[in-house]
Design an enzyme around this catalytic site. Structure first.
Site, mmCIF file in Angstrom:
data_model
loop_
_atom_site.group_PDB
_atom_site.id
_atom_site.type_symbol
_atom_site.label_atom_id
_atom_site.label_comp_id
_atom_site.label_asym_id
_atom_site.label_seq_id
_atom_site.Cartn_x
_atom_site.Cartn_y
_atom_site.Cartn_z
ATOM 1 N N GLN A 105 0.851 -1.192 0.000
ATOM 2 C CA GLN A 105 0.000 0.000 0.000
ATOM 3 C C GLN A 105 0.890 1.246 0.000
ATOM 4 O OE1 GLN A 105 -3.386 -0.246 2.757
ATOM 5 N NE2 GLN A 105 -2.885 -2.401 3.086
ATOM 6 N N LYS A 202 0.091 -10.548 -17.815
ATOM 7 C CA LYS A 202 -1.123 -10.753 -17.029
ATOM 8 C C LYS A 202 -2.207 -9.773 -17.470
ATOM 9 C CE LYS A 202 0.761 -10.188 -12.954
ATOM 10 N NZ LYS A 202 1.003 -10.212 -11.489
ATOM 11 N N ASP A 234 2.412 -14.138 -1.230
ATOM 12 C CA ASP A 234 1.411 -14.156 -0.162
ATOM 13 C C ASP A 234 0.565 -15.420 -0.275
ATOM 14 O OD1 ASP A 234 -0.344 -13.595 1.876
ATOM 15 O OD2 ASP A 234 -0.875 -11.597 1.165
ATOM 16 N N GLY A 236 -0.016 -17.017 -3.066
ATOM 17 C CA GLY A 236 0.596 -17.884 -4.070
ATOM 18 C C GLY A 236 -0.195 -18.081 -5.341
#
Length: 325
Positions: A105, A202, A234, A236
């Site tokens: 963040q 992506k 995190d 995965g």
């Protein structure tokens, strides 16, 4: 006494929160000091109490805390430790956060959102930290959030040395999980004998809101041994999906490497069954290989110990990863 005294009477003292005491003990062994005794407990309502069992007046203090789950509790404990040192007249306080909390963040993506990574830096400074040490920040600009020295250390040499020792570099391709990590992948590729590179493209899912899908590989990975890297993993999902895309593109094998293994559920299940030959991480966060046969955990303590030593001796931290002053 747990302090490390020098001729100029400057005193190195090492402190550890309760999140990952094994890491602090390993750092202490490398520094040939002891972790300063501390009383810490939780009150019934969740408030935290800390008190150090030795005088810290005039000391050069280093406070290590890993920010694993429950992250907010361990962050608050580190802030209280720093405040206690400041009020105990410590000469200098260095906050060591191997994994910087809230690092994802680091900017506002939409209106009315906080910049949480900046708030963490402000909290550390308000508590009394004079300096921050962290490893592989999620984004480099976090260094500018703290109004003081920030030593941004890199675990790449630890991870790449392991890969060099175990794998044949002649067939390796370094793969970034997205376009945003290509610059980091370039450094890895240079270190691994100028290996070729690829990255996973992506796009956002048209079926599920706020979900990113790995859908194709940019670069040639057919018949290659891929090293898929990221700073942190995190749950995965993204990395496991990238492994599948690489396999579909003809990759012979895939090794996953990351500095920070957050591994929130269901990461272990995903990464142990996604087809990756090995998952390599460090112990910036507490790790267990129990029930996870392809997980390798490399120690970060030597890097932290050398960093602390350079700071204490007013040396050059840059030499630890660039090789010159």
């Amino acid at each position: 006494m747990t302090a490390h005294w020098k001729e100029n009477h400057k005193n190195l003292m090492l402190f550890s929160g309760r999140a990952h005491p094994e890491l602090a003990e390993a750092v202490a062994r490398d520094l040939e000091v002891e972790v300063t005794p501390m009383t810490a407990r939780d009150f019934a309502n969740g408030e935290i109490y800390v008190r150090f069992e030795e005088s810290v007046r005039g000391s050069d203090c280093f406070v290590i805390q890993s920010h694993t789950q429950p992250l907010n509790k361990w962050l608050m404990e580190q802030l209280l430790m720093i405040d206690a040192l400041k009020r105990g007249s410590a000469k200098r306080i260095t906050a060591i956060l191997p994994f910087y909390p809230y690092a994802r963040q680091d900017k506002k993506h939409r209106g009315r959102e906080p910049i949480s990574a900046r708030l963490i830096a402000d909290l550390l400074q308000t508590a009394g930290a004079d300096r921050i040490v962290s490893v592989d920040l999620h984004t480099d600009q976090i260094q500018g959030f703290f109004d003081g020295p920030v030593d941004h250390m890199h675990a790449m040499p630890i991870l790449t040395d392991y890969i060099k020792d175990k794998y044949d570099l002649s067939n390796i391709v370094v793969v970034s999980p997205d376009a945003g990590r290509v610059k980091v992948a370039e450094k890895w590729a240079n270190t691994l004998g100028d290996a070729p590179m690829a990255f996973v493209h992506k796009t956002r899912s048209t079926e599920v809101a706020n979900e990113v899908v790995a859908n194709r590989v940019v670069g040639d990975v057919a018949g290659k041994d891929c090293v898929l890297l990221d700073d942190m993993i995190d749950t995965g999902g993204t990395i496991a999906g990238a492994v599948g895309v690489l396999k579909e593109a003809g990759a012979r094998s895939v090794v996953i490497a990351c500095t920070h293994g957050v591994f929130s559920d269901p990461a272990r299940e995903r990464l142990s069954s996604c087809g990756a030959e090995e998952v390599i991480t460090t112990d910036t966060l507490p790790q267990s290989t129990e029930g996870w046969s392809n997980l390798t955990v490399l120690p970060i303590a030597p890097l932290l110990a050398r960093t602390i030593s350079e700071i204490f001796e007013n040396g050059s931290v840059t030499t630890l990863f660039e090789g010159d002053a």
